[in-house]
Design a protein around this motif. Structure first.
Motif, PDB file in Angstrom:
ATOM      1  N   GLY A 140       1.713   3.272   1.788  1.00 44.95           N
ATOM      2  CA  GLY A 140       0.357   3.588   1.343  1.00 44.95           C
ATOM      3  C   GLY A 140       0.339   4.631   0.240  1.00 44.95           C
ATOM      4  N   ALA A 141       1.182   5.670   0.382  1.00 47.63           N
ATOM      5  CA  ALA A 141       1.268   6.694  -0.659  1.00 47.63           C
ATOM      6  C   ALA A 141       1.715   6.082  -1.983  1.00 47.63           C
ATOM      7  N   CYS A 142       2.642   5.130  -1.913  1.00 49.05           N
ATOM      8  CA  CYS A 142       3.107   4.440  -3.114  1.00 49.05           C
ATOM      9  C   CYS A 142       1.980   3.632  -3.758  1.00 49.05           C
ATOM     10  N   LEU A 143       1.200   2.938  -2.963  1.00 49.80           N
ATOM     11  CA  LEU A 143       0.080   2.145  -3.485  1.00 49.80           C
ATOM     12  C   LEU A 143      -0.962   3.042  -4.170  1.00 49.80           C
ATOM     13  N   VAL A 173      -4.804   1.151  -4.516  1.00 51.40           N
ATOM     14  CA  VAL A 173      -5.778   1.390  -3.450  1.00 51.40           C
ATOM     15  C   VAL A 173      -6.508   2.689  -3.790  1.00 51.40           C
ATOM     16  N   ASP A 174      -7.794   2.713  -3.503  1.00 55.24           N
ATOM     17  CA  ASP A 174      -8.620   3.866  -3.870  1.00 55.24           C
ATOM     18  C   ASP A 174      -9.216   4.492  -2.608  1.00 55.24           C
ATOM     19  N   ALA A 231      -4.505   2.906   3.662  1.00 54.12           N
ATOM     20  CA  ALA A 231      -4.404   2.321   2.324  1.00 54.12           C
ATOM     21  C   ALA A 231      -3.437   1.138   2.326  1.00 54.12           C
ATOM     22  N   TYR A 232      -2.310   1.311   3.005  1.00 45.99           N
ATOM     23  CA  TYR A 232      -1.349   0.210   3.105  1.00 45.99           C
ATOM     24  C   TYR A 232      -1.949  -0.959   3.886  1.00 45.99           C
ATOM     25  N   TYR A 233      -2.632  -0.664   4.976  1.00 46.60           N
ATOM     26  CA  TYR A 233      -3.226  -1.722   5.795  1.00 46.60           C
ATOM     27  C   TYR A 233      -4.225  -2.530   4.966  1.00 46.60           C
ATOM     28  N   ALA A 234      -5.061  -1.839   4.208  1.00 43.18           N
ATOM     29  CA  ALA A 234      -6.058  -2.523   3.379  1.00 43.18           C
ATOM     30  C   ALA A 234      -5.389  -3.453   2.367  1.00 43.18           C
ATOM     31  N   TRP A 235      -4.365  -2.934   1.701  1.00 45.04           N
ATOM     32  CA  TRP A 235      -3.677  -3.719   0.671  1.00 45.04           C
ATOM     33  C   TRP A 235      -2.933  -4.906   1.270  1.00 45.04           C
ATOM     34  N   GLU A 236      -2.205  -4.666   2.353  1.00 42.31           N
ATOM     35  CA  GLU A 236      -1.375  -5.712   2.945  1.00 42.31           C
ATOM     36  C   GLU A 236      -2.214  -6.816   3.574  1.00 42.31           C
ATOM     37  N   THR A 237      -3.303  -6.443   4.256  1.00 42.87           N
ATOM     38  CA  THR A 237      -4.146  -7.484   4.867  1.00 42.87           C
ATOM     39  C   THR A 237      -4.842  -8.314   3.789  1.00 42.87           C
ATOM     40  N   SER A 283      -7.303   8.864  12.402  1.00 41.28           N
ATOM     41  CA  SER A 283      -8.385   8.740  11.420  1.00 41.28           C
ATOM     42  C   SER A 283      -9.114   7.423  11.640  1.00 41.28           C
ATOM     43  N   LEU A 284     -10.436   7.478  11.594  1.00 41.15           N
ATOM     44  CA  LEU A 284     -11.252   6.265  11.579  1.00 41.15           C
ATOM     45  C   LEU A 284     -11.644   6.023  10.123  1.00 41.15           C
ATOM     46  N   CYS A 285     -11.191   4.919   9.564  1.00 39.49           N
ATOM     47  CA  CYS A 285     -11.416   4.624   8.155  1.00 39.49           C
ATOM     48  C   CYS A 285     -12.197   3.321   8.005  1.00 39.49           C
TER      49      CYS A 285
END
Length: 538
Positions: free
Chosen positions: A388-391, A397-398, A172-178, A207-209
């Motif tokens: 990510g937990a914070c986002l 992030v969903d 979730a963090y990776y998605a938001w930050e990128t 995990s593969l996301c």
């Protein structure tokens, strides 16, 4: 006073609280504020005068005063059977009570000037990360106990949104930050499959996301290796290093609960973090010429020395566990025709060179493979789970998670057409369903006519929706609501956002359902770690 939606990475060795600043930036909370550690030791000290300390102050107290009652690594004791608590705790403590005390001091204690609530403000929403294996192993009591103590003992029932898998939080963090960086540079945000490798103090999870759209994250596959003996990750490595160094110098091991051991462990951890760059260079040279460099110094701490060869020996069992997991991951990806577009290594221990080397070796890829994302520094990678937990707590992030197990019941009922007793096997949760679709009960389509006011139910579980169905009778007869001989009932199940399953029984035409939490029953059906064994057989 301001309010916050926070993310908590409650770790085996360290914990991190993250929140959003008024300008929307992610920030980690220092303890003790304002200049304490953002990587907060998951450690607690009980003083004889009733004073309780956590974090670095607690570790300092433990290293200098043998009369102080101290605990570390208590998170990984949460899944234990109650009969095993006494192996690690005296009669007046257990992993649940110690976790409650630690989290209370960290989050909400009104008597602690350093708690998040006292220092920053009221907690409105909280998302807490847990090891992937706690989510995946259906018999694991860790997630249920953690959810229960946060809601009931800490009084955060309305604030706790969910427990989320650590690798999913990192994705979730990776998605938001990128996406944020892409907008700054006017480029395209990353879209594709992200392999998250999370190595912390107690577990190794993968995990593969799939990342797509506007910060959408979908879990495609997960795996991992948990070990309640803490032999599979950072805690085990640090302890083995300290024992090796001590035994080499004194020709005997050191009792691990003594202030001397705790002090040495703290000192080594500090040296390991502080000399990260230098140690990485030395380990790189060792890997290139192991025979020539084995006796070279790797670390020096508090009068003790450990060589590069000894470091590799201490890491060997962990490397074996990583190889085991990554081989399964690689096989699954190949069988399903999936691709790995990016690799993101998160968690404190994942920054260790030998961890990264073991992962790349198991995947048979080069260390400089373009898919390994080098755009995140050590801090961002270590904090990624909490961020990510914070986002997620702030609904930025969903993540879409699936419940992989198939669950059902066997009921003893009367056939309304023939009047005969029957024991139908009913599927109530089909594995692979999205958690969002399981928030409300899935009811069996046919009405149930019970024999008496109490009903006996046998639960069955098909782990990862494959292999045999394991059965266990619920320990108590369930008292039916509003019973009468003419009443009709329906039976169903639901799974909450923390992947905890409930049996639901409701009189038709009524709005008074009974919910029966299934964690304790399911945990009795499986001796630990049967899931991994069955996966390997299938």
């Amino acid at each position: 006073m301001p309010t916050y939606n926070i993310g908590l990475d409650f770790g085996t060795t360290n914990s991190i609280i993250s929140y959003l600043t008024p300008n929307g930036e992610l920030e980690a909370f220092p303890y003790p504020p304002p200049d304490g550690q953002k990587y907060i030791p998951s450690f607690i000290a009980y003083h004889s005068d009733g004073f309780t300390e956590i974090g670095s102050p607690a570790r300092t107290a433990a290293a200098h005063d043998s009369s102080v009652e101290t605990y570390g690594n208590f998170k990984m004791r949460l899944p234990l059977k109650e009969s095993e608590f006494s192996k690690y705790f005296p009669s007046h403590r257990n992993p649940i009570s110690v976790t409650v005390d630690y989290l209370r001091e960290l989050l909400i204690s009104s008597g602690n000037d350093y708690s998040f609530s006292r220092e920053k403000g009221q907690i409105t929403n909280i998302v807490v990360s847990v090891p992937e294996i706690w989510q995946r192993d259906i018999y694991n009591l860790g997630r249920e106990r953690l959810q229960e103590l946060i809601k009931k003992d800490l009084g955060l029932e309305k604030q706790l949104l969910q427990l989320v898998s650590e690798p999913v939080a990192a994705a979730a963090y990776y998605a938001w930050e990128t996406q944020r960086r892409a907008k700054e540079k006017g480029g395209e945000a990353f879209s594709g499959n992200l392999l998250v490798c999370d190595m912390g103090g107690g577990t190794f999870d993968v995990s593969l996301c799939r990342i797509y759209g506007n910060n959408k994250v979908e879990v495609l596959y997960f795996d991992g290796q948990g070990d309640k003996g803490l032999e599979s990750a950072g805690v085990a490595f640090d302890r083995r290093i300290v024992q090796k160094a001590y035994t080499k110098k004194h020709s005997k091991p050191l009792e691990e609960n003594t202030p001397e051991f705790i002090s040495l462990l703290k000192e080594f951890e500090s040296v390991k973090i502080g000399s990260h760059t230098q140690a990485s260079r030395r380990l790189t040279n060792y890997l290139n010429a192991p025979e020539d460099k084995a006796e070279d110094e790797a670390y020096k701490f508090n009068g003790y020395t450990i060589t590069l060869g000894e470091v590799n020996e201490a890491f060997a069992p962990i490397a074996e566990g990583i190889h085991h997991v990554m081989t399964r991951v690689k096989t699954h990806i190949q069988e399903k025709g999936l691709e790995i577009d990016r690799i993101f290594m998160v968690g404190g221990f994942s920054q260790f060179l030998l961890v990264q080397n073991a992962i790349t070796n198991a995947l048979a890829i080069a260390k400089n493979d373009r898919r390994i994302d080098k755009n995140f520094n050590i801090t961002n990678s270590a904090y990624a789970i909490s961020y990510g937990a914070c986002l997620i707590a702030n609904n930025l992030v969903d993540p879409t998670e699936k419940y992989v197990h198939t669950l059902g019941v066997v009921l003893e009922t009367i056939n309304i057409h023939t009047g005969r007793k029957e024991r139908p096997e009913i599927t109530l949760i089909q594995g692979g369903a999205n958690l969002d679709s399981l928030a409300q009960p899935n009811f069996y389509t046919e009405a149930i006519t019970p024999i008496d006011s109490k009903i006996a139910i046998t639960l069955w579980v098909q782990i990862t929706s494959q292999g045999i169905k394991h059965q266990e009778s619920l320990p108590d007869m369930i008292e039916l609501p509003n019973y009468s001989p003419q009443a009709k009932y329906r039976v169903g199940m639901k799974v909450d956002r923390s992947q905890i399953a409930y049996l639901v029984i409701e009189e038709i035409g009524s709005s008074n359902p009974i919910e029966y939490k299934l964690g304790n029953v399911i945990s009795k059906m499986f001796p630990g770690h049967v899931l991994v064994e069955e996966m390997e057989k299938s």
